[in-house]
Design a protein around this motif. Structure first.
Motif, short mmCIF file in Angstrom:
data_model
loop_
_atom_site.label_atom_id
_atom_site.label_comp_id
_atom_site.label_asym_id
_atom_site.label_seq_id
_atom_site.Cartn_x
_atom_site.Cartn_y
_atom_site.Cartn_z
N PHE A 192 -16.02 14.44 61.10
CA PHE A 192 -15.34 14.77 59.83
C PHE A 192 -16.32 15.34 58.81
N TRP A 193 -15.84 16.31 58.04
CA TRP A 193 -16.69 16.90 57.00
C TRP A 193 -16.96 15.89 55.88
N ASP A 194 -15.88 15.25 55.35
CA ASP A 194 -16.09 14.23 54.30
C ASP A 194 -15.27 12.98 54.61
N ASP A 195 -15.52 11.93 53.84
CA ASP A 195 -14.96 10.62 54.18
C ASP A 195 -13.43 10.59 54.07
N ASP A 196 -12.89 11.40 53.15
CA ASP A 196 -11.46 11.38 52.86
C ASP A 196 -10.64 12.26 53.83
N GLU A 197 -11.31 13.06 54.64
CA GLU A 197 -10.63 14.07 55.47
C GLU A 197 -9.48 13.52 56.35
N PRO A 198 -9.67 12.38 57.03
CA PRO A 198 -8.55 11.88 57.88
C PRO A 198 -7.32 11.52 57.05
N VAL A 199 -7.52 10.98 55.86
CA VAL A 199 -6.41 10.58 55.00
C VAL A 199 -5.75 11.83 54.39
N ARG A 200 -6.59 12.73 53.88
CA ARG A 200 -6.09 13.95 53.22
C ARG A 200 -5.28 14.82 54.18
N THR A 201 -5.70 14.87 55.44
CA THR A 201 -5.02 15.73 56.40
C THR A 201 -3.86 15.01 57.10
N GLY A 202 -3.69 13.72 56.77
CA GLY A 202 -2.53 12.98 57.26
C GLY A 202 -2.66 12.48 58.69
N ILE A 203 -3.87 12.49 59.27
CA ILE A 203 -4.00 12.03 60.66
C ILE A 203 -4.24 10.53 60.76
N SER A 204 -4.63 9.90 59.62
CA SER A 204 -4.94 8.47 59.66
C SER A 204 -4.85 7.89 58.27
N ALA A 205 -4.64 6.57 58.22
CA ALA A 205 -4.67 5.89 56.92
C ALA A 205 -6.09 5.43 56.60
N ARG A 206 -6.98 5.59 57.59
CA ARG A 206 -8.36 5.15 57.39
C ARG A 206 -9.28 6.32 57.04
N THR A 207 -10.38 6.00 56.36
CA THR A 207 -11.37 7.02 56.05
C THR A 207 -12.19 7.32 57.31
N ALA A 208 -13.04 8.35 57.23
CA ALA A 208 -13.92 8.67 58.35
C ALA A 208 -14.77 7.46 58.72
N THR A 209 -15.40 6.87 57.71
CA THR A 209 -16.26 5.71 57.94
C THR A 209 -15.46 4.56 58.55
N GLY A 210 -14.22 4.38 58.06
CA GLY A 210 -13.34 3.34 58.59
C GLY A 210 -12.99 3.58 60.05
N MET A 211 -13.03 4.84 60.47
CA MET A 211 -12.74 5.17 61.87
C MET A 211 -13.99 5.17 62.74
#
Ligand SMILES: [Zn+2]
Length: 300
Positions: free
Chosen positions: A221-240
């Motif tokens: 992931f480019w930044d920590d918020d990317e998975p949440v922002r793009t709707g693929i996960s409720a977790r942040t990159a670090t959380g994943m």
């Protein structure tokens, strides 16, 4: 030391078969954006290569790399084995595709081997076809082959189990479920650190990358918020379980301070770096960092 990058995408690849996100649609429209599952081939001896992780793309990855193709005898192959960084499906499903071999080495840490032989029953299923010669990683550096040309060592990175191996109590403190690999060539002293999944930047990891000549690291992931922002996960990159590239907790800041050549791999289909025209590439260049490309050859 000679390495060939076989793939640079996170789980699903780019494009992912069931995904119509902008990244996957872009890769369908522009074939040069396609990336296979993250993997690496390493030359251990003359005509003896090891694959780092065995992905669902393994057949095409071998066929696409002249050095890995069979010959001169009808069933001679330079592929001697597989080294695993974890037990994730995207890094292990390819093992079953090597069943036509007489036998091959599989190097893995103890929990990874237990997951593959126990839960996935790989030994039971493949024994009628081929022979898996298991070798354990995690107790310090060992020679990869008898010649001793390359030494391999596992640096614990995270206790994150693959989803199929998660226990109901969730308890686990074995940090060798996910490891970074340190590969060192005895003759030259040159070394590579390969960490396609990096959940935490430990002191041990810092020591390993400081001593390395080349570092290939988690660029999911480019930044920590990317998975949440793009709707693929409720977790942040670090959380994943993936430290992001940019931002205060990102890996770019740490990597840019190293003397090693540093490249990102394991790009998720949401990562803007999948688009060669994305402005993030200029930032990466300013930091002195690169994105690994499929089929890239690296000589150390
Ligand atoms: Zn997608």
């Amino acid at each position: 030391m000679l390495l060939q990058v076989l793939g640079t995408a996170a789980g699903g690849g780019l494009p992912q078969w069931n995904c119509a996100c902008p990244g996957c649609a872009g890769a369908r429209a522009h074939p040069h954006r396609r990336r296979r599952h993250a993997s690496l081939a390493l030359r251990a001896d003359e005509d003896r290569w090891y694959l780092v992780n065995a992905t669902p793309d393994i057949g095409d990855q071998i066929e696409d790399s002249p050095a890995l193709r069979p010959g001169p005898g009808p069933r001679d192959t330079p592929v001697a084995g597989v080294i695993l960084t974890d037990a994730e499906l995207d890094h292990t499903l390819g093992i079953a595709r090597l069943r036509e071999a007489d036998g091959f080495d599989v190097l893995a840490t103890r929990p990874v081997r237990r997951a593959l032989t126990g839960l996935m029953r790989l030994d039971d299923i493949l024994t009628p076809y081929t022979r898996l010669d298991w070798r354990e990683l995690g107790d310090g550096p060992v020679p990869l082959t008898k010649s001793g040309g390359i030494e391999i060592d596992a640096v614990p990175v995270s206790p994150k189990r693959p989803r199929y191996a998660v226990t109901p109590d969730g308890a686990d403190d074995d940090h060798t479920w996910v490891v970074a690999l340190r590969l060192r060539e005895s003759a030259t002293g040159r070394s590579l650190v390969y960490a396609p999944a990096l959940a935490r930047w430990s002191d041990t990891f810092q020591d390993a990358v400081e001593a390395a000549d080349c570092v290939i690291v988690d660029g999911t992931f480019w930044d920590d918020d990317e998975p949440v922002r793009t709707g693929i996960s409720a977790r942040t990159a670090t959380g994943m379980g993936h430290l992001p590239i940019a931002g205060p907790g990102g890996t770019a800041r740490r990597l840019s301070g190293l003397r090693a050549r540093c490249l990102y791999t394991h790009l998720n289909n949401t990562n803007p770096l999948g688009d060669p025209d994305a402005p993030q590439h200029a930032l990466l260049g300013e930091w002195g960092l690169e994105v690994a490309a499929d089929r890239m050859v690296i000589e150390l």
